[in-house]
Design a protein around this motif. Structure first.
Motif, PDB file in Angstrom:
ATOM      1  N   ALA A 124       1.650  -0.236  -8.549  1.00 50.71           N
ATOM      2  CA  ALA A 124       1.454  -1.411  -7.694  1.00 50.71           C
ATOM      3  C   ALA A 124       0.776  -1.056  -6.380  1.00 50.71           C
ATOM      4  O   ALA A 124       0.727  -1.873  -5.465  1.00 50.71           O
ATOM      5  N   SER A 125       0.222   0.143  -6.284  1.00 50.45           N
ATOM      6  CA  SER A 125      -0.378   0.579  -5.028  1.00 50.45           C
ATOM      7  C   SER A 125      -1.488  -0.351  -4.579  1.00 50.45           C
ATOM      8  O   SER A 125      -1.634  -0.637  -3.389  1.00 50.45           O
ATOM      9  N   ASN A 126      -2.290  -0.806  -5.532  1.00 48.54           N
ATOM     10  CA  ASN A 126      -3.416  -1.651  -5.145  1.00 48.54           C
ATOM     11  C   ASN A 126      -2.942  -2.948  -4.491  1.00 48.54           C
ATOM     12  O   ASN A 126      -3.532  -3.420  -3.521  1.00 48.54           O
ATOM     13  N   VAL A 127      -1.861  -3.516  -4.991  1.00 47.24           N
ATOM     14  CA  VAL A 127      -1.330  -4.753  -4.413  1.00 47.24           C
ATOM     15  C   VAL A 127      -0.748  -4.481  -3.028  1.00 47.24           C
ATOM     16  O   VAL A 127      -0.975  -5.232  -2.072  1.00 47.24           O
ATOM     17  N   VAL A 128      -0.019  -3.391  -2.882  1.00 48.68           N
ATOM     18  CA  VAL A 128       0.603  -3.046  -1.597  1.00 48.68           C
ATOM     19  C   VAL A 128      -0.458  -2.780  -0.544  1.00 48.68           C
ATOM     20  O   VAL A 128      -0.398  -3.306   0.577  1.00 48.68           O
ATOM     21  N   PHE A 129      -1.470  -1.966  -0.898  1.00 46.74           N
ATOM     22  CA  PHE A 129      -2.494  -1.622   0.086  1.00 46.74           C
ATOM     23  C   PHE A 129      -3.378  -2.815   0.414  1.00 46.74           C
ATOM     24  O   PHE A 129      -3.907  -2.913   1.519  1.00 46.74           O
ATOM     25  N   TRP A 130      -3.553  -3.714  -0.525  1.00 43.51           N
ATOM     26  CA  TRP A 130      -4.294  -4.944  -0.229  1.00 43.51           C
ATOM     27  C   TRP A 130      -3.581  -5.738   0.862  1.00 43.51           C
ATOM     28  O   TRP A 130      -4.217  -6.307   1.754  1.00 43.51           O
ATOM     29  N   GLN A 131      -2.271  -5.745   0.826  1.00 44.08           N
ATOM     30  CA  GLN A 131      -1.508  -6.543   1.778  1.00 44.08           C
ATOM     31  C   GLN A 131      -1.422  -5.914   3.154  1.00 44.08           C
ATOM     32  O   GLN A 131      -1.304  -6.621   4.159  1.00 44.08           O
ATOM     33  N   VAL A 132      -1.495  -4.592   3.223  1.00 42.47           N
ATOM     34  CA  VAL A 132      -1.249  -3.947   4.523  1.00 42.47           C
ATOM     35  C   VAL A 132      -2.490  -3.384   5.179  1.00 42.47           C
ATOM     36  O   VAL A 132      -2.534  -3.257   6.405  1.00 42.47           O
ATOM     37  N   ALA A 133      -3.534  -3.026   4.424  1.00 40.69           N
ATOM     38  CA  ALA A 133      -4.698  -2.402   5.051  1.00 40.69           C
ATOM     39  C   ALA A 133      -5.857  -2.359   4.085  1.00 40.69           C
ATOM     40  O   ALA A 133      -5.686  -2.348   2.873  1.00 40.69           O
ATOM     41  N   GLY A 134      -7.036  -2.297   4.671  1.00 35.43           N
ATOM     42  CA  GLY A 134      -8.244  -2.139   3.872  1.00 35.43           C
ATOM     43  C   GLY A 134      -8.526  -0.681   3.584  1.00 35.43           C
ATOM     44  O   GLY A 134      -8.048   0.214   4.281  1.00 35.43           O
ATOM     45  N   TYR A 135      -9.341  -0.422   2.578  1.00 36.88           N
ATOM     46  CA  TYR A 135      -9.628   0.951   2.164  1.00 36.88           C
ATOM     47  C   TYR A 135     -10.294   1.749   3.266  1.00 36.88           C
ATOM     48  O   TYR A 135     -10.056   2.938   3.447  1.00 36.88           O
TER      49      TYR A 135
END
Length: 660
Positions: A124-135
């Motif tokens: 679920a990393s992609n969902v978590v990182f989408w919510q907290v920060a951009g790449y």
């Protein structure tokens, strides 16, 4: 960027094995390594993820289609094989990263790492990182598990794609390529639309990447029906490699992506797979070195980013060429043991035929990741590890508050100071580098009974004919904020206090229609900024202008706390980096240019934060045990109070001086 890497390939002993596909993996992973190591020419190396997704679409579609033709496809065994292929090396990586985090990270970062570890385990990393920060956000630089976002995309693809392929196959096999094409076209259209609507979601979430998998999924159907002569294959392969090379060298963080721009590397990867059997040029992909790198690319990918993050954290300074060279080469040595003794050993474990021993082993593997991560998270990052000298900094609420961003809790249209005043002293406008002064100006303005009307927007340059690019698109919210500022300045002579990240927008500026602004030199960029800020007050010659320059900041990732709150068994050599010569500070030369430009204008006051934060040519990140910065460049509450007190005295004198 990386790819979770499509590790569905068959082994080299299979008749269907294609070494050139592994060779293509090596091209992709090398691009990612060069990009992440920080080599400037490879600013588009993140397209390696797209290459991996195309390869995955090709291989997975082949596997599912073959199983369907033999009437033996089943979703549970399919997913079990994917788990056996991906998870042993992933679990080993997560355990090693948590151990390294225990040794190096401060409590805040270690707690974040624990949460990221659980997210990575559950894909679920992609969902978590989408919510907290951009790449590309600087906040992502010290996340050792940022690269696991693509594993989330990959695993989510594994859940959806078999249902598409199997469902269409059961309905009408001849429609399979058309179904894949339709899915790809819908995904591409959605991705292009979301480049404006939500660029971060577009980058991280699986539905907006499906067209890349679909491009690979069409290749097995095409290969069965038409394979051109070798001369044509050579031309197609050359075209594919050139498209990949162009993407790696021409793209950067400002490129609109994925969307239609992703079709360039996607098409390149698809052509390399389709024409990879070319007799002569195909040797570039089939040689032993390329194939070996491709075979070990999953392990190489898993270890490279944590290594880079922990190295940056440890040295606590900007990377030099020798550092980048080391960070490009060292992952190869660390990846081999992972590939040899973890990845290869467990990749064919049969998770379907269950046994007590196997169940106990799987449960132990899960507990090895989840239990320590949960403990670290709920124990607030294990603060007992912190250096005794700075333990009070964590325990004392007032000290913790002083470390926050100086604009924490303030609205983007906040009134600073005494809110009951009928007329503000001035309009205070800018980006987060203006909002950072909110705590200080608010406190000291209340002491004098004055106020300022704030107009702020994070990440925006404000001006009548300029905006900032985000994911290659002009930001409408920046233009809207500029319009709101202009409306507040209309029909009055209120002074304007303006500041921004003066150094931060050189490669990100555009006209409202999206036309990019390019600057040949730093001096040209500075002249543009001066002209832009003067245009903000050009409507009224009586309006006074206060311009605040850049503060020196810290030339290391993670901010002062990343050094001060390290575990007490880590050498504190980083303390030396909390001070730097003025000439090495952020925006030093641009501040000089701004000062020269405004010195002869009696209607403009230029304030240089260096005058407050630097003493005898040395700039310090701390003062009287207070941390002046909340990150590498923004002032903390303590820093805001310190600088604002001195600046406000000068501003009040300037604004109330009738001679000016």
């Amino acid at each position: 960027m990386s790819g979770s890497l499509p590790f569905a390939s068959v082994t080299g002993t299979s008749k269907s094995y294609r070494p050139e596909v592994d060779g293509l993996r090596s091209v992709a992973v090398l691009s990612v390594l060069l990009f992440h190591a920080g080599f400037a020419p490879f600013g588009g190396g993140f397209v390696g993820v797209d290459v991996f997704f195309v390869i995955s679409g090709y291989l997975i579609t082949q596997i599912i289609q073959s199983d369907c033709e033999r009437q033996r496809f089943s979703l549970l065994p399919f997913m079990a094989r994917r788990v056996a292929r991906l998870y042993p090396a992933l679990i080993a990586t997560l355990v090693l990263v948590m151990v390294a985090g225990f040794v190096l990270f401060d409590p805040t970062q270690y707690r974040t790492l624990a949460a990221s570890s659980v997210a990575a385990f559950f894909s679920a990393s992609n969902v978590v990182f989408w919510q907290v920060a951009g790449y590309f956000d600087t906040s992502s630089e010290l996340n050792p598990l940022l690269h696991t976002w693509s594993l989330g995309v990959e695993q989510q693809f594994y859940l959806v794609w078999p249902l598409v392929i199997y469902g269409v196959w059961r309905w009408r096999p001849a429609m399979l390529p058309w179904a894949i094409l339709l899915v790809g076209m819908l995904s591409l259209a959605a991705s292009q639309w979301f480049t404006l609507r939500d660029p971060s979601a577009n980058y991280f979430l699986m539905p907006f990447r499906m067209f890349e998998f679909a491009a690979g999924g069409l290749l097995p159907w095409l290969e069965r029906r038409f394979m051109p002569a070798n001369r044509t294959q050579e031309a197609l392969l050359a075209t594919g490699l050139l498209l990949l090379m162009y993407s790696v060298l021409a793209f950067d963080s400002t490129t609109i992506f994925p969307g239609v721009n992703a079709l360039i590397p996607v098409t390149g990867a698809a052509l390399c797979i389709y024409a990879g059997r070319a007799r002569y040029l195909g040797v570039l992909l089939r040689n032993r070195v390329a194939v070996f790198i491709g075979l070990s690319s999953y392990s190489l990918y898993l270890v490279h980013w944590p290594l880079i993050v922990f190295y940056k954290f440890h040295v606590y300074r900007p990377l030099e060429f020798q550092d980048k060279f080391l960070l490009f080469g060292l992952p190869f040595f660390l990846a081999y043991p992972m590939y040899r003794w973890v990845e290869r050993r467990y990749r064919r474990v049969d998770l379907i035929s269950w046994s007590r021993v196997k169940a106990a082993s799987c449960a132990a593997a899960i507990a090895l990741v989840i239990a320590p991560s949960a403990y670290v998270y709920f124990q607030q990052g294990l603060p007992f590890r912190v250096n005794d000298q700075y333990e009070q900094r964590i325990a004392d609420p007032s000290i913790a508050q002083a470390r926050l961003f100086g604009g924490e809790g303030y609205a983007l249209d906040a009134v600073l100071g005494e809110t009951s005043t009928s007329r503000p002293l001035a309009i205070f406008a800018g980006d987060s580098f203006a909002l950072q002064y909110a705590a200080g100006f608010d406190f000291w303005l209340k002491q004098s009974g004055d106020s300022m009307q704030g107009v702020f927007r994070h990440g925006c340059i404000l001006g009548p004919d300029v905006t900032r690019l985000l994911a290659g698109r002009p930001r409408q919210d920046c233009l809207d904020t500029s319009g709101r500022l202009q409306a507040l300045l209309d029909d009055n002579d209120l002074p304007l206090v303006y500041t921004m990240s003066w150094t931060g927008y050189r490669h990100l500026l555009a006209r409202p229609d999206g036309t990019r602004l390019e600057f040949a030199t730093s001096a040209d960029y500075g002249r543009f900024l001066i002209a832009n800020v003067m245009e903000l007050v050009a409507d009224n010659p009586r309006r006074k202008l206060v311009v605040i320059g850049n503060q020196p900041g810290i030339r290391a990732a993670g901010g002062a706390s990343a050094c001060l709150e390290r575990p007490d068994y880590v050498p504190m050599a980083c303390l030396a980096s909390l001070q730097l010569p003025s000439e090495r500070g952020l925006g030093y030369e641009l501040n000089q240019q701004l000062a020269r430009a405004f010195q002869s204008n009696s209607q403009v006051l230029f304030l240089n934060p260096y005058d407050v934060l630097c003493l005898h040519g040395v700039c310090s990140a701390t003062s009287d045990q207070n941390v002046r910065y909340s990150d590498t460049s923004h002032l903390s509450v303590a820093g805001s109070l310190e600088v604002a007190q001195i600046f406000l005295q000068q501003i009040m004198k300037f604004l109330k001086d009738p001679a000016k």
